[in-house]
Scaffold this motif. Structure first.
Motif, PDB file in Angstrom:
ATOM      1  N   UNK A  94     -11.178  -1.915 -15.690  1.00  0.00           N
ATOM      2  CA  UNK A  94      -9.802  -2.370 -15.475  1.00  0.00           C
ATOM      3  C   UNK A  94      -9.556  -2.675 -14.001  1.00  0.00           C
ATOM      4  N   UNK A  95      -9.988  -1.773 -13.121  1.00  0.00           N
ATOM      5  CA  UNK A  95      -9.784  -1.999 -11.685  1.00  0.00           C
ATOM      6  C   UNK A  95     -10.593  -3.194 -11.184  1.00  0.00           C
ATOM      7  N   UNK A  96     -11.824  -3.336 -11.675  1.00  0.00           N
ATOM      8  CA  UNK A  96     -12.668  -4.458 -11.256  1.00  0.00           C
ATOM      9  C   UNK A  96     -12.148  -5.785 -11.789  1.00  0.00           C
ATOM     10  N   UNK A  97     -11.566  -5.759 -12.974  1.00  0.00           N
ATOM     11  CA  UNK A  97     -11.069  -6.992 -13.585  1.00  0.00           C
ATOM     12  C   UNK A  97     -10.006  -7.650 -12.711  1.00  0.00           C
ATOM     13  N   UNK A  98      -9.067  -6.862 -12.194  1.00  0.00           N
ATOM     14  CA  UNK A  98      -8.020  -7.419 -11.346  1.00  0.00           C
ATOM     15  C   UNK A  98      -8.595  -7.927 -10.024  1.00  0.00           C
ATOM     16  N   UNK A  99      -9.518  -7.165  -9.424  1.00  0.00           N
ATOM     17  CA  UNK A  99     -10.119  -7.584  -8.154  1.00  0.00           C
ATOM     18  C   UNK A  99     -10.955  -8.840  -8.336  1.00  0.00           C
ATOM     19  N   UNK A 100     -11.751  -8.883  -9.400  1.00  0.00           N
ATOM     20  CA  UNK A 100     -12.592 -10.047  -9.651  1.00  0.00           C
ATOM     21  C   UNK A 100     -11.737 -11.277  -9.954  1.00  0.00           C
ATOM     22  N   UNK A 101     -10.686 -11.097 -10.747  1.00  0.00           N
ATOM     23  CA  UNK A 101      -9.795 -12.212 -11.047  1.00  0.00           C
ATOM     24  C   UNK A 101      -9.140 -12.769  -9.797  1.00  0.00           C
ATOM     25  N   UNK A 102      -8.749 -11.882  -8.888  1.00  0.00           N
ATOM     26  CA  UNK A 102      -8.136 -12.326  -7.634  1.00  0.00           C
ATOM     27  C   UNK A 102      -9.111 -13.141  -6.797  1.00  0.00           C
ATOM     28  N   UNK A 103     -10.363 -12.701  -6.717  1.00  0.00           N
ATOM     29  CA  UNK A 103     -11.347 -13.435  -5.918  1.00  0.00           C
ATOM     30  C   UNK A 103     -11.765 -14.736  -6.594  1.00  0.00           C
ATOM     31  N   UNK A 104     -11.745 -14.796  -7.914  1.00  0.00           N
ATOM     32  CA  UNK A 104     -11.991 -16.073  -8.594  1.00  0.00           C
ATOM     33  C   UNK A 104     -10.910 -17.082  -8.225  1.00  0.00           C
ATOM     34  N   UNK A 105      -9.664 -16.618  -8.151  1.00  0.00           N
ATOM     35  CA  UNK A 105      -8.569 -17.499  -7.744  1.00  0.00           C
ATOM     36  C   UNK A 105      -8.760 -17.953  -6.292  1.00  0.00           C
TER      37      UNK A 105
END
Length: 332
Positions: free
Chosen positions: A219-230
């Motif tokens: 869950x924590x990685x999903x938000x961080x990874x999504x932010x960096x994809x953006x």
């Protein structure tokens, strides 16, 4: 002096604590999954072999990318961006700020620099005594200027920038895959332990914690990874997302955004087969980047290309080692 060195030494030691924590959790997950789940809990030999094979692929890719993110040194500006002895002496002897700005502006004419400070002056680092290339920032933790600095990450105890941004993204993606694989394969045995279909024992608690830890990290990685994809899609760094880079015409958050396809190639390279392998394939040398609003015919760097390259020598060789150089091309 001795106290300052002691504090700096303690700081360096304590900075490894987050890495030790992550490494400890990963080593425990390896033991819990391989021994407690696969060898103790699983009774189907084919299922055990498949689980072990897939688990080790995920584990190796995770460790490989994490290692590269931690131990890849951040790139720093080349010697061309450092003041020469005469320029440094002239700059330090001058007490008038306006004249100092003029001196830096004269030196910067020979360099591929398009961004400015908030005041409109050439960006200069007093601590490193270097004219900052575009997207370069000084890291107070590393105590040096970092090319295309994104942020300083305590979980890898390293600055994330031009030299290791691809590795950091792959580390996040393989971490998520690692967590998803563990959670999806452990879930059925979590249910069996919960309803009492499997005997109680040490394996039960390892399986329970495996599921909870995997879901928590995912869950924590999903938000961080999504932010960096953006960020990659927009061709921004974390610092640029919070404070837009300033150009001669003013701040522009999309100044380096040259389209999704080219933005991806800047980070991952031209060869798509190497995108998901932790080897350096990013475009350029980190000192200059294509601009969205600048046409080739209007690009002052092309006029100064001879000055920029004529005394390249060792700098060109270092750029070849870091990856292929990129010619500034832009879209209108």
């Amino acid at each position: 002096m001795a106290l300052s060195r002691a504090l700096r030494c303690c700081q360096r030691i304590f900075s490894w604590i987050p890495v030790i924590i992550i490494s400890s959790v990963v080593l425990w997950s390896y033991y819990a999954y391989v021994f407690e789940l696969c060898f103790v809990t699983l009774s189907n030999h084919l299922e055990r072999v498949v689980y072990l094979l897939m688990f080790h692929v995920c584990f190796i890719m995770f460790c490989w990318t994490y290692w590269k993110a931690i131990f890849t040194p951040p790139s720093t500006p080349s010697k061309k961006f450092h003041l020469s002895y005469s320029d440094k002496e002239r700059y330090e002897m001058e007490e008038r700020p306006d004249v100092q700005k003029q001196i830096l502006a004269e030196i910067a004419k020979k360099l591929p620099i398009f961004t400015r400070a908030q005041s409109g002056a050439i960006r200069f680092c007093d601590r490193c005594q270097v004219i900052k290339p575009d997207r370069c920032h000084h890291c107070s933790v590393c105590e040096t200027c970092i090319l295309k600095m994104d942020h300083h990450c305590p979980w890898v105890n390293n600055c994330v920038g031009f030299s290791n941004y691809k590795f950091f993204l792959l580390f996040l993606s393989y971490s998520m895959i690692y967590c998803v694989f563990i959670a999806s394969t452990v879930f059925q045995y979590f249910l069996k332990f919960w309803v009492g279909d499997l005997p109680n024992g040490p394996a039960k608690f390892h399986v329970l914690f495996l599921l909870f830890v995997a879901l928590m990290f995912f869950v924590s990685l999903m938000f961080l990874f999504g932010y960096h994809c953006w960020l990659v899609a927009k061709n921004r760094s974390t610092l640029e997302a919070f404070s837009a880079p300033v150009f001669q015409n003013g701040p522009d958050r999309n100044g380096f955004n040259v389209g999704l396809s080219r933005n991806l190639r800047q980070v991952f390279g031209e060869d798509k087969k190497l995108w998901f392998i932790p080897v350096f394939t990013s475009q350029g040398d980190g000192h200059y980047f294509p601009l969205r609003t600048l046409r080739e015919s209007e690009n002052p760097l092309l006029a100064n290309e001879g000055k920029w390259m004529e005394d390249g020598g060792s700098d060109e060789e270092s750029a070849d080692e870091n990856g292929p150089s990129v010619i500034i091309r832009t879209e209108s």
